[in-house]
Design a protein around this motif. Structure first.
Motif, PDB file in Angstrom:
ATOM      1  N   HIS A 184      -4.290   1.019  -1.734  1.00  0.00           N
ATOM      2  CA  HIS A 184      -3.817  -0.346  -1.945  1.00  0.00           C
ATOM      3  C   HIS A 184      -3.220  -0.480  -3.339  1.00  0.00           C
ATOM      4  N   LYS A 208      -4.466   5.998   2.652  1.00  0.00           N
ATOM      5  CA  LYS A 208      -3.743   4.834   2.147  1.00  0.00           C
ATOM      6  C   LYS A 208      -4.407   4.336   0.876  1.00  0.00           C
ATOM      7  N   PHE A 225       0.840  -1.186   0.000  1.00  0.00           N
ATOM      8  CA  PHE A 225       0.000   0.000   0.000  1.00  0.00           C
ATOM      9  C   PHE A 225       0.881   1.245   0.000  1.00  0.00           C
ATOM     10  N   THR A 240       1.160   5.244   1.374  1.00  0.00           N
ATOM     11  CA  THR A 240       0.665   6.222   2.330  1.00  0.00           C
ATOM     12  C   THR A 240       0.903   7.599   1.710  1.00  0.00           C
TER      13      THR A 240
END
Length: 113
Positions: free
Chosen positions: A99, A97, A89, A91
């Motif tokens: 995926h 977040k 993932f 950030t």
């Protein structure tokens, strides 16, 4: 249907023709898709929901450097804070977040190094 236009050095994206909702492309952190709706997450923390799929915006945003990392996510690499390869993932600088799908990992080759 015209969906975008240039204004000086800044690029505007018209997300609603009827109400003339416009956003600066550089302010978009990520797009999150949900069936036929797309949520634009902006740098200031606001969200804009549009009744189009991500696929509708994808060709134009790819020319501005956006990366499609998942069926439901498209990110602006300028705002990527961390790339977690173990859990797959991203950030973002705003704390959100995104995926990463297994088949789209190759688009992030130089990002996590």
């Amino acid at each position: 249907m015209k969906t975008y236009q240039q204004k000086g050095n800044e690029s505007l994206l018209i997300i609603n023709q009827k109400t003339s909702k416009k956003i600066l492309i550089n302010d978009v952190v990520l797009l999150k898709g949900d069936v036929n709706y797309t949520t634009f997450h902006l740098q200031c923390g606001k969200e804009k929901v549009v009744a189009h799929s991500i696929k509708f915006f994808e060709p134009f945003l790819e020319t501005h450097g956006f990366l499609r990392v998942h069926r439901s996510f498209m990110v602006n690499p300028i705002y990527v804070k961390e790339y977690n390869q173990e859990h797959e993932f991203l950030t973002m600088t705003t704390g959100q977040k995104a995926h990463i799908s297994r088949r789209r990992r190759h688009t992030l080759k130089g990002l996590g190094e």
